[in-house]
Design an enzyme around this catalytic site. Sequence first.
Site, PDB file in Angstrom:
ATOM      1  N   CYS A  11       0.845  -1.190   0.000  1.00  8.73           N
ATOM      2  CA  CYS A  11       0.000   0.000   0.000  1.00  8.73           C
ATOM      3  C   CYS A  11       0.885   1.247   0.000  1.00  8.73           C
ATOM      4  O   CYS A  11       1.861   1.343   0.735  1.00  8.73           O
ATOM      5  CB  CYS A  11      -0.955   0.090   1.177  1.00  8.73           C
ATOM      6  SG  CYS A  11      -2.155  -1.225   1.213  1.00  8.73           S
ATOM      7  N   ARG A  71       4.269  -0.520  -4.501  1.00  7.29           N
ATOM      8  CA  ARG A  71       3.880  -0.958  -3.154  1.00  7.29           C
ATOM      9  C   ARG A  71       2.562  -1.734  -3.144  1.00  7.29           C
ATOM     10  O   ARG A  71       2.159  -2.262  -2.101  1.00  7.29           O
ATOM     11  CB  ARG A  71       3.767   0.237  -2.223  1.00  7.29           C
ATOM     12  CG  ARG A  71       5.046   1.043  -2.119  1.00  7.29           C
ATOM     13  CD  ARG A  71       4.844   2.234  -1.227  1.00  7.29           C
ATOM     14  NE  ARG A  71       4.652   1.847   0.145  1.00  7.29           N
ATOM     15  CZ  ARG A  71       5.619   1.719   1.035  1.00  7.29           C
ATOM     16  NH1 ARG A  71       6.854   1.952   0.694  1.00  7.29           N
ATOM     17  NH2 ARG A  71       5.350   1.363   2.268  1.00  7.29           N
ATOM     18  N   TRP A  87      -2.458  -2.917  -1.716  1.00  8.92           N
ATOM     19  CA  TRP A  87      -2.113  -4.341  -1.748  1.00  8.92           C
ATOM     20  C   TRP A  87      -3.052  -4.984  -0.735  1.00  8.92           C
ATOM     21  O   TRP A  87      -2.970  -4.704   0.461  1.00  8.92           O
ATOM     22  CB  TRP A  87      -0.652  -4.554  -1.353  1.00  8.92           C
ATOM     23  CG  TRP A  87      -0.205  -5.975  -1.517  1.00  8.92           C
ATOM     24  CD1 TRP A  87       0.178  -6.593  -2.666  1.00  8.92           C
ATOM     25  CD2 TRP A  87      -0.089  -6.965  -0.485  1.00  8.92           C
ATOM     26  NE1 TRP A  87       0.522  -7.900  -2.417  1.00  8.92           N
ATOM     27  CE2 TRP A  87       0.364  -8.155  -1.078  1.00  8.92           C
ATOM     28  CE3 TRP A  87      -0.337  -6.971   0.887  1.00  8.92           C
ATOM     29  CZ2 TRP A  87       0.583  -9.331  -0.371  1.00  8.92           C
ATOM     30  CZ3 TRP A  87      -0.125  -8.140   1.607  1.00  8.92           C
ATOM     31  CH2 TRP A  87       0.342  -9.303   0.975  1.00  8.92           C
ATOM     32  N   ASN A  97      -2.062   2.466   5.368  1.00  9.24           N
ATOM     33  CA  ASN A  97      -1.105   1.416   5.009  1.00  9.24           C
ATOM     34  C   ASN A  97      -0.769   0.671   6.280  1.00  9.24           C
ATOM     35  O   ASN A  97      -0.268   1.276   7.234  1.00  9.24           O
ATOM     36  CB  ASN A  97       0.153   2.054   4.395  1.00  9.24           C
ATOM     37  CG  ASN A  97       1.296   1.066   4.272  1.00  9.24           C
ATOM     38  OD1 ASN A  97       1.068  -0.134   4.133  1.00  9.24           O
ATOM     39  ND2 ASN A  97       2.515   1.556   4.314  1.00  9.24           N
ATOM     40  N   GLY A  98      -1.081  -0.617   6.324  1.00  5.99           N
ATOM     41  CA  GLY A  98      -0.798  -1.410   7.523  1.00  5.99           C
ATOM     42  C   GLY A  98      -1.976  -2.314   7.838  1.00  5.99           C
ATOM     43  O   GLY A  98      -2.808  -2.597   6.969  1.00  5.99           O
ATOM     44  N   GLU A 157      18.455 -17.647  -4.520  1.00  5.35           N
ATOM     45  CA  GLU A 157      18.048 -16.334  -5.020  1.00  5.35           C
ATOM     46  C   GLU A 157      17.670 -16.421  -6.510  1.00  5.35           C
ATOM     47  O   GLU A 157      16.690 -15.815  -6.949  1.00  5.35           O
ATOM     48  CB  GLU A 157      19.185 -15.324  -4.789  1.00  5.35           C
ATOM     49  CG  GLU A 157      19.018 -13.964  -5.436  1.00  5.35           C
ATOM     50  CD  GLU A 157      17.783 -13.189  -4.993  1.00  5.35           C
ATOM     51  OE1 GLU A 157      17.060 -13.630  -4.091  1.00  5.35           O
ATOM     52  OE2 GLU A 157      17.528 -12.139  -5.597  1.00  5.35           O
ATOM     53  N   LYS A 166      14.011 -15.454  -8.007  1.00  8.30           N
ATOM     54  CA  LYS A 166      13.816 -14.469  -9.080  1.00  8.30           C
ATOM     55  C   LYS A 166      12.919 -15.059 -10.174  1.00  8.30           C
ATOM     56  O   LYS A 166      12.010 -14.406 -10.651  1.00  8.30           O
ATOM     57  CB  LYS A 166      15.149 -14.039  -9.717  1.00  8.30           C
ATOM     58  CG  LYS A 166      16.035 -13.110  -8.927  1.00  8.30           C
ATOM     59  CD  LYS A 166      15.541 -11.696  -8.800  1.00  8.30           C
ATOM     60  CE  LYS A 166      14.642 -11.545  -7.611  1.00  8.30           C
ATOM     61  NZ  LYS A 166      15.206 -11.277  -6.330  1.00  8.30           N
ATOM     62  N   GLU A 193       9.259 -15.553  -8.949  1.00  9.62           N
ATOM     63  CA  GLU A 193       8.605 -14.287  -8.636  1.00  9.62           C
ATOM     64  C   GLU A 193       8.089 -13.560  -9.885  1.00  9.62           C
ATOM     65  O   GLU A 193       7.003 -13.008  -9.875  1.00  9.62           O
ATOM     66  CB  GLU A 193       9.687 -13.437  -7.955  1.00  9.62           C
ATOM     67  CG  GLU A 193       9.228 -12.264  -7.212  1.00  9.62           C
ATOM     68  CD  GLU A 193      10.405 -11.565  -6.523  1.00  9.62           C
ATOM     69  OE1 GLU A 193      11.582 -11.807  -6.850  1.00  9.62           O
ATOM     70  OE2 GLU A 193      10.119 -10.739  -5.648  1.00  9.62           O
ATOM     71  N   HIS A 211      19.800 -37.368  -2.288  1.00  9.48           N
ATOM     72  CA  HIS A 211      18.965 -37.791  -1.153  1.00  9.48           C
ATOM     73  C   HIS A 211      17.475 -37.640  -1.457  1.00  9.48           C
ATOM     74  O   HIS A 211      16.654 -37.629  -0.544  1.00  9.48           O
ATOM     75  CB  HIS A 211      19.340 -36.993   0.100  1.00  9.48           C
ATOM     76  CG  HIS A 211      20.773 -37.218   0.498  1.00  9.48           C
ATOM     77  ND1 HIS A 211      21.214 -38.405   1.020  1.00  9.48           N
ATOM     78  CD2 HIS A 211      21.859 -36.419   0.392  1.00  9.48           C
ATOM     79  CE1 HIS A 211      22.523 -38.326   1.244  1.00  9.48           C
ATOM     80  NE2 HIS A 211      22.945 -37.127   0.863  1.00  9.48           N
ATOM     81  N   LYS A 259       6.242  -4.497  -3.178  1.00  4.25           N
ATOM     82  CA  LYS A 259       7.533  -4.242  -2.552  1.00  4.25           C
ATOM     83  C   LYS A 259       7.278  -3.701  -1.156  1.00  4.25           C
ATOM     84  O   LYS A 259       6.228  -3.130  -0.901  1.00  4.25           O
ATOM     85  CB  LYS A 259       8.287  -3.209  -3.381  1.00  4.25           C
ATOM     86  CG  LYS A 259       9.788  -3.359  -3.229  1.00  4.25           C
ATOM     87  CD  LYS A 259      10.520  -2.724  -4.361  1.00  4.25           C
ATOM     88  CE  LYS A 259      11.997  -2.891  -4.179  1.00  4.25           C
ATOM     89  NZ  LYS A 259      12.483  -4.207  -4.594  1.00  4.25           N
TER      90      LYS A 259
HETATM   91  O1  M6R Z   1      12.878  -4.602   1.895  1.00  4.70           O
HETATM   92  P1  M6R Z   1      13.380  -5.955   2.315  1.00  4.70           P
HETATM   93  O2  M6R Z   1      14.722  -6.266   1.827  1.00  4.70           O
HETATM   94  O3  M6R Z   1      13.253  -6.166   3.796  1.00  4.70           O
HETATM   95  O4  M6R Z   1      12.356  -6.965   1.638  1.00  4.70           O
HETATM   96  C1  M6R Z   1      12.414  -8.335   1.903  1.00  4.70           C
HETATM   97  C2  M6R Z   1      11.639  -9.133   0.873  1.00  4.70           C
HETATM   98  O5  M6R Z   1      10.280  -8.792   0.907  1.00  4.70           O
HETATM   99  C3  M6R Z   1      12.167  -8.921  -0.552  1.00  4.70           C
HETATM  100  O6  M6R Z   1      13.537  -9.193  -0.632  1.00  4.70           O
HETATM  101  C4  M6R Z   1      11.421  -9.818  -1.552  1.00  4.70           C
HETATM  102  O7  M6R Z   1      11.686 -11.148  -1.304  1.00  4.70           O
HETATM  103  C5  M6R Z   1      11.795  -9.423  -2.984  1.00  4.70           C
HETATM  104  N1  M6R Z   1      10.610  -9.163  -3.735  1.00  4.70           N
HETATM  105  C6  M6R Z   1      12.516 -10.479  -3.723  1.00  4.70           C
HETATM  106  O8  M6R Z   1      12.846 -10.093  -5.012  1.00  4.70           O
END
Ligand code: M6R
Length: 608
Positions: A2, A27, A74, A100-101, A481, A485, A488, A504, A603
């Site tokens: 948000c 956001r 969001w 927001n929250g 990671e 990516k 996501e 395993h 984000k």
């Molecule tokens: O702002 P932050 O680094 O604390 O955010 C943590 C995660 O929400 C963030 O890294 C998320 O996993 C990303 N979208 C990954 O690309």
Amino acid sequence: MCGIVGYVGGREAVEVLLDGLRRLEYRGYDSAGVAVLNGQGLKLAKAVGRLANLEAELKQNPVHGNVGIGHTRWATHGAPSVRNSHPHVSYDNRLGLIHNGIIENYRELKAELQGQGVKFQSDTDTEVVAHLVARVYQGDLLKALAEVLPRLRGAYALAMVHEGEPGRVVATRMGSPLVIGVGEGENFLASDVPALLKYTRRVIFLEEGQLADLGREGVRLHGPDLSLLPAKVHVTDLTLDAAEKDGFEHFMLKEIHEQPRALAETIRGRITDGRLDLAELGLTAETLKRVRRVALVACGTSLYASMVGKHLFERFTRLPAETWSASEFRYADPVIDDSVLVVAVSQSGETADTLEALRLAKARNALSLSICNVMGSSIPRTCDGTLYTRAGPEIGVASTKAYTTQLAAFALLAGGIGRLLGRVSEAREAELVQGLMRLPGQVKALLDKDIVAVKRCAKKYKDVFNFMYIGRHFNHPTAMEGALKLKEISYIHAECYAGGEMKHGPLALVDANLPTIAIAPRGGTREKLLSNVQEIKARSGVVVLVATEGDAAAKELADYLIEIPDCAEELSPILAVVPLQLLAYYTATQLGRDVDKPRNLAKSVTVE
Ligand code: M6R
């Protein structure tokens, strides 16, 4: 998670609000809305989905006025729909509110209000606040808000307007970010600084629990008891350019290409006369004497950076280090006391779970540091010291430059602490320093090659349903990671294992339809990983191998070879992840995905 904006001044509020929301859309993008005051009551516009839908709605049905609030959502409580879109309005239709929250005790507050005959228009947690404030409102919105705040539990950044006071926006925050923009004859508020940069670089970071009263002529800050507080105005050095796409098709691609500069910035000033220099943290051998263990807390990509950080800490400081998913740490009753150094890692500095984990560690007297990208955000303000990553604003939901700069920051921090503890020799330090200094140029060289093999792989495998990622030791987190990516932004399922684990169980998944991305740069586990690759190939698996330039054995084994420049194994995750970022990017774009705004995500996750 948000985005909120507010405006009071002489311009058309809707234009300012839409511009701000555009820069905050990362956001959340489930719905958007604005509420504007023009002396003839509260005017609202809302639309489900992207901001473009709200813009279209406003073209059809314009609303005018010089004071207003806006929101991009969001969804947490209540499905994405017009009725659940913010701003929410009080039962008397006179007050508009954005949030927001999460209001955690909204159920009991809702029951109480319903018992008093209030009819609810939405399924959100937020709406209770609008009604509660309206119930106590007696001509002073700030006073009414202050009266209601002690009744709220949870996290919030709130902003509201009331038609009885058409020149005023009031706001407050607790656990969610809010920054005030100070202008001439106009004032602004937003969840994040980039939303303000078109109008002003003078900002006030609202502290937890403070209230802000915005009028055309000024901003006043108050404590919860309404006592007047001094306002500390910062001049931000962020520029609007940094928050634009700059000719790239997506923010993610721009941010991938910004990594050489971001890494150079992260290292700048932290190496003096060839030595690691952490003077800005004020750490000394004396302050570190009490530290017996290191605990790293983070979420998502920052958690994977912390997993590399664990290996760096153990290598350079010889202190035992552990990595925690911040959301687990909070509920695990972790063994933390004043002998533990806790490092919270976060791009945004606002991730609710990481912030709460840090607070828990502080309550147990840990020494606390953070690695963070956003200056003045909640996590750096909560801990004892911060190593900023200086990557510049990261707008793409998929984290890229934040990750590689976090890794560089970890190398500086672990190496620097190791040196203070006398556990890193001068020769070892010099090697690390040289490796760090070469990184920006090496990443640039990697990007300049345009990595043809990556594009070929993306084209070939974009339609498969599953990927496997493997790596070992320093590059096991790289594989994690890389898999994140891909999931996501392309929505393709990807599993990740440490190479030695394949036999395993997961080896059963391998056949000609499962591409494996294997990360095997030069280093202690390269040979072992290449053996794991052999085992996959022996079972008809196809392998995309990320290896150091000139590795003949890797070349022989790989179906697709992606070469990265040679570097020390501690720094190899920084180079090895770059092709994986690009692989995810090109796969997602070939599938026509919305790379910067993947479905269901946002984000800066400011809710638990
Ligand atoms: O702002 P932050 O680094 O604390 O955010 C943590 C995660 O929400 C963030 O890294 C998320 O996993 C990303 N979208 C990954 O690309």
